[in-house]
Design an enzyme around this catalytic site. Structure first.
Site, short mmCIF file in Angstrom:
data_model
loop_
_atom_site.label_atom_id
_atom_site.label_comp_id
_atom_site.label_asym_id
_atom_site.label_seq_id
_atom_site.Cartn_x
_atom_site.Cartn_y
_atom_site.Cartn_z
N GLU A 262 38.14 59.37 -44.12
CA GLU A 262 37.52 58.04 -44.15
C GLU A 262 36.53 58.07 -45.30
OE1 GLU A 262 38.52 55.66 -42.39
OE2 GLU A 262 39.59 56.63 -40.76
N CYS A 296 29.90 51.85 -45.04
CA CYS A 296 31.13 51.82 -45.84
C CYS A 296 31.84 50.48 -45.75
CB CYS A 296 32.06 52.95 -45.45
SG CYS A 296 32.39 52.95 -43.69
P1 NAD Z 1 29.12 62.90 -48.85
O1 NAD Z 1 30.54 62.95 -49.19
O2 NAD Z 1 28.14 63.36 -49.85
O3 NAD Z 1 28.84 63.75 -47.53
C1 NAD Z 1 29.62 63.62 -46.35
C2 NAD Z 1 29.60 64.93 -45.61
O4 NAD Z 1 30.22 65.91 -46.43
C3 NAD Z 1 28.21 65.48 -45.30
O5 NAD Z 1 28.24 66.12 -44.04
C4 NAD Z 1 27.97 66.50 -46.38
O6 NAD Z 1 27.12 67.54 -45.95
C5 NAD Z 1 29.37 67.04 -46.58
N1 NAD Z 1 29.63 67.58 -47.91
C6 NAD Z 1 29.06 67.22 -49.09
N2 NAD Z 1 29.59 67.93 -50.10
C7 NAD Z 1 30.52 68.76 -49.55
C8 NAD Z 1 31.41 69.72 -50.08
N3 NAD Z 1 31.47 69.98 -51.39
N4 NAD Z 1 32.23 70.37 -49.22
C9 NAD Z 1 32.20 70.10 -47.91
N5 NAD Z 1 31.37 69.21 -47.34
C10 NAD Z 1 30.55 68.53 -48.16
O7 NAD Z 1 28.90 61.41 -48.42
P2 NAD Z 1 27.57 60.79 -47.87
O8 NAD Z 1 26.66 60.55 -49.02
O9 NAD Z 1 27.06 61.60 -46.76
O10 NAD Z 1 28.11 59.38 -47.27
C11 NAD Z 1 28.29 58.28 -48.05
C12 NAD Z 1 29.74 58.03 -48.33
O11 NAD Z 1 30.51 58.11 -47.13
C13 NAD Z 1 29.97 56.63 -48.86
O12 NAD Z 1 30.86 56.66 -49.93
C14 NAD Z 1 30.61 55.88 -47.69
O13 NAD Z 1 31.40 54.81 -48.03
C15 NAD Z 1 31.35 56.97 -47.01
N6 NAD Z 1 31.54 56.63 -45.61
C16 NAD Z 1 32.77 56.23 -45.23
C17 NAD Z 1 33.00 55.86 -43.92
C18 NAD Z 1 34.37 55.46 -43.49
O14 NAD Z 1 34.61 55.41 -42.29
N7 NAD Z 1 35.30 55.17 -44.39
C19 NAD Z 1 31.96 55.88 -42.99
C20 NAD Z 1 30.70 56.29 -43.41
C21 NAD Z 1 30.51 56.68 -44.75
#
Ligand code: NAD
Length: 491
Positions: A262, A296
């Site tokens: 997602e 999102c």
């Molecule tokens: P992010 O991708 O930076 O982080 C998401 C998760 O991934 C966190 O737990 C983080 O610790 C982990 N993470 C970060 N880098 C990683 C790596 N290299 N390897 C493994 N894990 C890693 O995103 P964010 O800033 O936390 O959230 C914002 C984004 O999430 C936005 O783009 C938003 O649209 C999206 N989002 C999507 C949905 C959906 O259902 N489609 C819902 C909520 C948020």
């Protein structure tokens, strides 16, 4: 209570579900190494959580593998009964859980309540849906044979969850995985680990057996590298940015796991001139500013048909200016702080870029002295070349664009890498149907700003993701089909 600087750490210390230890293999584990969790409104430390290392990650996978053999063979009804107890406990503890969300994530308390109940809805839903994981029989293409397809749990699974919905994203994934008969390791965001730990306190109380559900808090790259590389982890469910989703997809490719992603959005919100102005403004305010814009599904590009454009902009800007910004614990706050500094910086970059390219500020201001708070801001006369149109802002900045024809707006709305959600406001039913058919998005809301919930398949097209959460489709993300051919049945 002084709502400008509420005593968040004290309130948390008195919270019955406040927990800072990791939960691995049915044990609460404290370590010397801890990380700070901050109130995003003040930047003050509110907790120090145990940091897990790679050894603990291996322990979690080992325990999850062992627990799978018993959890997966229980009757779906028995698993459902335990999950239902978990859902009931989540609902009974909504006040404590909501306070934890607001403390670490920042969203207004009423929205935090909504998130807890939204998450509990998935646990209730999947508790029952697990009993309906039906297979099929196929009329045979071979003489004297019988063809049967069943659905079986995939095995040990892992979830990586974001900070904007620190509770509901875990409930949505874990409920589906556990109902399917899988075990799950959850890696929450380091910014918001307390909601995850509080949820598993209740899972333990509900009777979810040791080893079935784990929460590992730590360096996301190091921890995920370990469990994503592990052959025994058969499915990975991720919610977060498209950028990180791509990295995880390629890593999961090495062991050919099932993946559901997602990812980011960049939702168009399209208002035709036949729409009811007041209603369209109300829906658009909700779609733009829910979760303080860090959502999102947030309306990122607001397209208004030219006859309605000036009136919509004026009315929308006035409504945005009325939204009160403040600490999430202040009952009057509609917009809380941004959870991360990087969101504030992105908001600033998008506003600066848009103004430099000819947009006009209709509400809000850039305020350097506001810390993580961002005033709801409305930009009008936005054009397709601006950053705010090309990228998801993920903050309370609204970008309004003008369009003339239906054909034109469909093309502009679809000219986007993302395909999560889109919104349409029109009184013309035929047009609503045409638009919902033509928009290249996984979810379309026609004359509504809210459409998510347990029964619907949540997910995006294109770079917004793979797979679905919620609904019967959400269950199949954690199951494999097994086809069996019984041959030579002739007596
Ligand atoms: P992010 O991708 O930076 O982080 C998401 C998760 O991934 C966190 O737990 C983080 O610790 C982990 N993470 C970060 N880098 C990683 C790596 N290299 N390897 C493994 N894990 C890693 O995103 P964010 O800033 O936390 O959230 C914002 C984004 O999430 C936005 O783009 C938003 O649209 C999206 N989002 C999507 C949905 C959906 O259902 N489609 C819902 C909520 C948020």
């Amino acid at each position: 209570m002084d709502y400008r600087s509420p005593p968040v750490a004290e309130l948390l210390a008195r919270n019955a579900l406040f927990e800072v230890r990791a939960f691995v293999a049915g044990e609460w584990i404290a370590s010397e190494e801890t990380a700070s969790v901050e109130d995003p409104a003040s930047g003050l430390e509110i907790a120090r959580v145990t940091i897990c290392d790679v050894d603990l990650t291996r322990r979690a996978v080992n325990a999850a593998e062992r627990a799978f053999s018993t959890w997966s063979t229980m009757l779906a009804r028995q698993r459902g009964q335990i999950l239902r107890r978990w859902a009931d406990l989540i609902e009974e503890n909504v006040d404590d859980l909501a306070l934890i969300i607001t403390a670490e994530q920042g969203k207004p308390l009423a929205e935090a309540h909504g998130e807890i109940l939204y998450g509990a809805g998935f646990v209730h839903w999947f508790a029952s849906e697990g009993e309906r994981a039906n297979g099929e029989t196929i009329p045979s293409h071979k003489p004297t044979s019988k063809l049967v397809v069943s659905m079986q749990p995939v095995g040990v699974t892992a979830a990586i969850t974001p900070w904007n919905f620190p509770s509901a994203m875990i409930a949505r994934k874990a409920a589906a995985a556990l109902a399917a008969g899988c075990t799950m390791i959850v890696q929450p965001s380091l910014d918001t680990p307390l909601s995850a730990l509080a949820l598993v306190r209740l899972a333990e109380k509900a009777g979810i057996p040791a080893g079935v559900l784990h929460v590992l808090v730590g360096d996301p790259v190091a921890l995920s590298e370990e469990f994503v590389a592990d052959e025994r982890v058969r499915a990975l469910s991720f919610t977060g940015s498209t950028e990180v989703g791509r990295i995880l997809l390629s890593k999961a490719g090495k062991t050919v796991k099932k993946v559901s992603m997602e990812l980011g959005g960049n939702a168009p919100f399209i208002v035709f001139s036949d729409a009811d102005l007041e209603e369209a403004v109300r829906l658009c305010i909700e779609a733009k500013f829910a979760t303080s814009g860090q959502d999102c599904l947030a309306a990122n590009r607001i397209y208004i048909q030219s006859p309605l454009y000036d009136r919509f902009c004026a009315s929308f800007a006035a409504a945005a200016a009325r939204l009160k910004v403040g600490h999430g614990l202040d009952p009057e706050s509609a917009i809380g702080p941004m959870t991360k500094r990087s969101v504030v910086e992105k908001c600033r970059a998008h506003v600066t870029d848009a103004l430099s390219k000819g947009a006009t500020l209709a509400a809000g201001k850039l305020d350097d002295s506001a810390g993580n708070f961002v005033t709801p801001t409305v930009l009008v006369d936005v054009t397709d070349d601006m950053l705010i149109v090309r990228e998801e802002t993920f903050g309370p900045i609204a970008a309004i664009l003008c369009f003339e024809t239906e054909e034109e707006v469909i093309a502009r709305a679809n000219d986007c890498e993302m395909g999560l959600a889109a919104y349409v406001c029109t009184r013309d039913l035929n047009r609503g149907i045409r638009l919902s058919d033509s928009l290249q998005y996984g979810m379309v809301g026609v004359n509504t700003s809210s459409f998510t919930g347990a029964p619907i398949p949540f997910g995006g097209w294109k770079s917004s993701g793979l797979g679905r959460e919620g609904s019967r489709h959400g269950l199949s993300e954690f199951m494999e089909l097994k086809y069996v051919c019984f041959g030579n049945l002739a007596a």
